[in-house]
Design an enzyme around this catalytic site. Structure first.
Site, PDB file in Angstrom:
ATOM      1  N   CYS A 150       0.847  -1.198   0.000  1.00  0.00           N
ATOM      2  CA  CYS A 150       0.000   0.000   0.000  1.00  0.00           C
ATOM      3  C   CYS A 150       0.878   1.241   0.000  1.00  0.00           C
ATOM      4  CB  CYS A 150      -0.894   0.029   1.239  1.00  0.00           C
ATOM      5  SG  CYS A 150      -1.905  -1.435   1.499  1.00  0.00           S
ATOM      6  N   CYS A 168       2.405   3.234  -3.161  1.00  0.00           N
ATOM      7  CA  CYS A 168       1.665   4.312  -3.828  1.00  0.00           C
ATOM      8  C   CYS A 168       1.213   5.392  -2.852  1.00  0.00           C
ATOM      9  CB  CYS A 168       0.426   3.761  -4.527  1.00  0.00           C
ATOM     10  SG  CYS A 168       0.786   2.623  -5.880  1.00  0.00           S
ATOM     11  N   HIS A 169       0.778   4.977  -1.652  1.00  0.00           N
ATOM     12  CA  HIS A 169       0.102   5.913  -0.738  1.00  0.00           C
ATOM     13  C   HIS A 169       1.021   6.486   0.324  1.00  0.00           C
ATOM     14  CE1 HIS A 169      -3.864   5.057  -2.425  1.00  0.00           C
ATOM     15  NE2 HIS A 169      -3.611   3.763  -2.339  1.00  0.00           N
ATOM     16  N   CYS A 193      -7.393  -2.157  -5.101  1.00  0.00           N
ATOM     17  CA  CYS A 193      -5.954  -1.858  -5.120  1.00  0.00           C
ATOM     18  C   CYS A 193      -5.141  -3.157  -5.115  1.00  0.00           C
ATOM     19  CB  CYS A 193      -5.572  -1.024  -3.892  1.00  0.00           C
ATOM     20  SG  CYS A 193      -5.809   0.751  -4.097  1.00  0.00           S
ATOM     21  N   CYS A 218     -35.940  -1.228  16.136  1.00  0.00           N
ATOM     22  CA  CYS A 218     -35.141  -1.116  17.355  1.00  0.00           C
ATOM     23  C   CYS A 218     -34.374   0.197  17.421  1.00  0.00           C
ATOM     24  CB  CYS A 218     -34.144  -2.275  17.451  1.00  0.00           C
ATOM     25  SG  CYS A 218     -34.910  -3.871  17.813  1.00  0.00           S
ATOM     26  N   ARG A 231     -21.919  -7.296  11.482  1.00  0.00           N
ATOM     27  CA  ARG A 231     -22.882  -6.849  12.501  1.00  0.00           C
ATOM     28  C   ARG A 231     -24.285  -6.799  11.909  1.00  0.00           C
ATOM     29  NH1 ARG A 231     -25.107  -7.609  15.653  1.00  0.00           N
ATOM     30  NH2 ARG A 231     -25.764  -6.590  17.563  1.00  0.00           N
ATOM     31  N   CYS A 289     -27.620  -8.914  13.202  1.00  0.00           N
ATOM     32  CA  CYS A 289     -28.904  -8.286  13.529  1.00  0.00           C
ATOM     33  C   CYS A 289     -30.034  -8.926  12.724  1.00  0.00           C
ATOM     34  CB  CYS A 289     -28.853  -6.790  13.217  1.00  0.00           C
ATOM     35  SG  CYS A 289     -28.461  -5.746  14.630  1.00  0.00           S
TER      36      CYS A 289
END
Lengths: 283, 158
Positions: free
Chosen positions: A98, A101-102, A136, A202, A240, A244
């Site tokens: 990563c 480039c970054h 990427c 909820c 998550r 739910c």
């Protein structure tokens, strides 16, 4: 007539109970430096539903809240550190990491997570942060994509997100993203499963109330990825969502599915104005 | 001899069918959402109803409704109204309708329907997250509904 009167009494009782729990009035200050916006005016698109948006942090116990105030106590930061290692790790056929480039994420990634999910012109789709990381990896690094919400993917998401902490969530819901945003809104208000419960049942109609031992929050996702004491790991927002929807006795959607991408955009937009907290700590 | 045995078996089957009472899709609700006949064809057992009300894997009603009489059960919820004295101000017919499908009494209520097997969006197989089987069972059986109603009727104003 009698029935009408009794219904009115029931409605009054329900109305009273709605104020029983509620959010607390504590202040979240990160590392004695950054004061987080954890309550603020609802964005315009929510004005019919609520006046104030509130971080899930306010619905947790003082002990759980404390864990998020200091990076040395926040166990989610351990996983962000794994993400930092991966940031600098060369992988794939293009011999890149990563960082190739970054550069330094503490500079290049500031504010990035606050605007995701966002529209990608080239791909003509709304992308989550994980989708962008995988793009990427596959097109620039020549590496294998990570499985959605897998440990590697969540660690990187936590690392990138940590550089936006304290900045306001600000996802675009208009222009080319609008159609996906509307899909997400539709899902938010759909009553799924044998229990026929929507997100809104909820987290819009009953936040502040207890459901058994659980204190219902607004279901804001400005704190994701979230370290949960319950499972002692970092949790992705799609996982998550899946939990739910499963708990409504429904046939769930999968992490990374178009439905959850749309829902992530919509739910994130309900928190436009709250500070990015990820990785946060919850129960 | 053989014929007698078959006849006996047939009459047993007929008896069982009768005792099964009303199927979820066949429940008749009044304009106000009341259900007048016992869903199982049998009276309810309030003691068992109390267990179903409190048990997380059965009715789990306490998840949303607080009841003072259930002081031995931890963590009463606040989503629905407190049910103290509900047996004084509601009839068994009203309570049966509300437990079976509260939306027939309170339009748009968040309360799940405990005796309903069709008309769901993406129904699941219990809490597995997988798709529901074709023969989806109601959350509570007809007799369990009757038991819960019997328990609720014991909640009288003191």
């Amino acid at each position: 007539m009698r029935h009408m009167a009794l219904t009115a009494i029931a409605a009054v009782l329900a109305g009273t109970a709605a104020f029983a729990g509620g959010a607390d009035d504590d202040t979240l200050i990160l590392n004695d430096e950054i004061e987080m916006v954890t309550k603020t005016a609802a964005p315009d698109h929510l004005s019919d539903a609520m006046d104030e948006i509130i971080s899930g942090w306010h619905f947790r116990s003082d002990e759980t809240q404390q864990l998020q105030t200091d990076d040395f106590e926040n166990q989610g930061m351990i996983f962000a550190d794994y993400g930092a290692e991966a940031w600098d790790t060369v992988e794939g056929s293009e011999d890149k990491s990563c960082a190739s480039c970054h550069g330094d994420a503490a500079e290049s990634m500031v504010g990035v997570a606050a605007t995701y999910p966002k529209w990608n012109d080239g791909a003509e789709e709304v992308r989550t942060l994980q989708m962008q990381v995988n793009d990427c990896r596959t097109t620039r690094m020549g590496a294998e994509p990570w499985k959605y919400d897998s440990g590697d993917a969540i660690n990187m998401e936590a690392f990138v997100t940590s550089h936006s902490r304290g900045m306001p969530v600000n996802v675009a819901i208009d222009g080319p993203a609008e159609a996906t945003w509307l899909d997400g809104k539709d899902i938010y208000y759909t009553r799924y499963g044998q229990l026929e419960l929507a997100c809104a049942s909820c987290h819009e109609q009953n936040y502040g109330n207890y459901i058994r031992a659980d204190h219902l929050s607004q279901g804001q996702i400005n704190g994701f990825p979230t370290y949960r004491l319950k499972n002692a790991k970092l949790n992705g927002v799609h996982s998550r969502f899946k939990g739910c929807i499963r708990d409504t006795r429904a046939h769930t959607f999968s992490p990374g599915s178009p439905e959850f991408v749309a829902l992530e955009l919509y739910v994130k937009s309900r928190g436009n104005g709250l500070s990015v907290e990820g990785p946060s700590v919850r129960n | 001899m053989r014929l007698t045995a078959i006849t006996a078996a047939l009459s047993l089957t007929a008896g069982a069918a009768l005792a099964e009472g009303v199927a979820p899709d066949d429940v008749s609700y009044s304009d106000y959402g009341e259900v007048t006949v016992s869903l199982s064809g049998q009276p309810g057992d309030a003691t068992r109803g109390r267990e179903i009300f409190a048990n997380k894997s059965q009715g789990n009603c306490v998840s949303c409704h607080a009841v003072t009489e259930l002081a031995d059960v931890p963590f009463h919820g606040e989503v629905g109204p407190i049910l103290d004295g509900v047996g004084s101000y509601r009839t068994a017919e009203e309570l049966r309708g509300i437990v079976a499908n509260a939306k027939m009494t309170f339009e748009g209520t968040v309360m799940p329907a405990f005796y309903k097997t069709s008309g769901f969006i993406r129904p699941g197989d219990g809490y597995t997250g997988k798709a529901a089987p074709d023969d989806l069972a109601p959350i509570l059986s007809a007799q369990e509904i009757e038991d819960v109603v019997a328990f609720l009727m014991t909640l009288q104003d003191s």
